[in-house]
Design an enzyme around this catalytic site. Sequence first.
Site, PDB file in Angstrom:
ATOM      1  CB  CYS A 179      -2.149   0.689   8.323  1.00  0.00           C
ATOM      2  SG  CYS A 179      -2.556  -0.705   7.243  1.00  0.00           S
ATOM      3  CB  CYS A 230      -2.638   4.745   7.473  1.00  0.00           C
ATOM      4  SG  CYS A 230      -3.635   5.291   6.057  1.00  0.00           S
ATOM      5  NE  ARG A 265     -19.159  -4.790  11.938  1.00  0.00           N
ATOM      6  CZ  ARG A 265     -18.871  -4.113  10.834  1.00  0.00           C
ATOM      7  NH1 ARG A 265     -17.631  -3.796  10.545  1.00  0.00           N
ATOM      8  NH2 ARG A 265     -19.842  -3.727  10.015  1.00  0.00           N
ATOM      9  CB  CYS A 316     -19.799   0.085   6.574  1.00  0.00           C
ATOM     10  SG  CYS A 316     -18.840  -0.624   7.931  1.00  0.00           S
ATOM     11  CB  CYS A 348     -15.841  -7.616   5.482  1.00  0.00           C
ATOM     12  SG  CYS A 348     -17.234  -7.393   6.625  1.00  0.00           S
ATOM     13  CB  CYS A 367     -19.099  -5.502   3.789  1.00  0.00           C
ATOM     14  SG  CYS A 367     -18.295  -3.928   4.190  1.00  0.00           S
ATOM     15  CB  CYS A 417      -0.912   0.019   1.224  1.00  0.00           C
ATOM     16  SG  CYS A 417      -2.015   1.460   1.246  1.00  0.00           S
TER      17      CYS A 417
END
Length: 332
Positions: free
Chosen positions: A78, A75, A277, A207, A115, A147, A71
């Site tokens: 992460c 962030c 959640r 979401c 998901c 999702c 990626c």
Amino acid sequence: MHVIELRSEWDVYAEKALRGERLTTGEGLAVLGADDGELLPLLHAAYKVRKTYFGRKVKLNLIINAKSGLCPEDCGYCSQSIVSKAGIAKYPLLEKDVLVDGARKAMELKAGTYCIVASGRGPTNRELDQVVEAVKEIKATMPMKLCACLGLLSDEQAARLKEAGVDRYNHNLNTSAGHFATITSTHTYDDRVHTVEKAKAAGMSPCSGCIVGMGESDTEIVEIAYALRELDADSIPINFLNPIPGTPLEHSYTLNPRKCLKVLALFRFLCPTKEIRISGGRELNLRSLQPFGLYAANSIFVGDYLTTEGQEASADHRMIEDLGFEIERCAL
């Protein structure tokens, strides 16, 4: 003899939530700063709201890390980001058959929502094609809500996912607008808001949630709760930071189980009708108090997360049963 039930401050907040009224910033801060001795009354009040809209049902979700690492975003929380030195598996998007097999596993573990999550700034056309083909097969063969979480989307990409059968799109705001730049610099808070809006416009259920424990203040926790209320996200995943070694936030361990429960109560008061959640970091941060989280939240992940392990699904099933709650089956 008449028994007079005394209303606590938290009961007043619950009544406001049930009337659709928003807690003030001061009231939100009172929830987060509640004395630990007030924790049970606070959760009791939050449960009044939860029970009104969700009864004793618990929604289960299963996540598949469909593309790991690689990626370009920075962030700080992460393990898959370009700045991470965490020793994780890195691989391109999984083949369709593997994604479909993941949905079968979700059904075996009694998860109503599956998901598909891929690292990266956003999907390439080829990656989107792979996800679309997997989604079509899953929807044709299994009673499963789907999702997708693939990063930033274009309007066309959002429309394709909806047409394929994706029910929900996840893109977390992660933290308050004012705190966002301390966590990520390669995209903006507004980029994330716009992606959620595109998913909504395409007809997918939005979401979006947050990560707590990244150095934000209590005021900023209230602010992100307000933002998610205004965004009108149907599902709000609350992640508690798992400070993974090799990430910029690896030493940011500031939470305790009681604070996490207060955060969940806050979100229940501010987003009373929404799926709350308990997501990443649940086992690490709530520890032995995990069951108490379900008096405010009504949804959890089962199985592993993206690059960290979750507890055994059988332990989650047993926790729900021990509480006298029940797993909500998928209703398409």
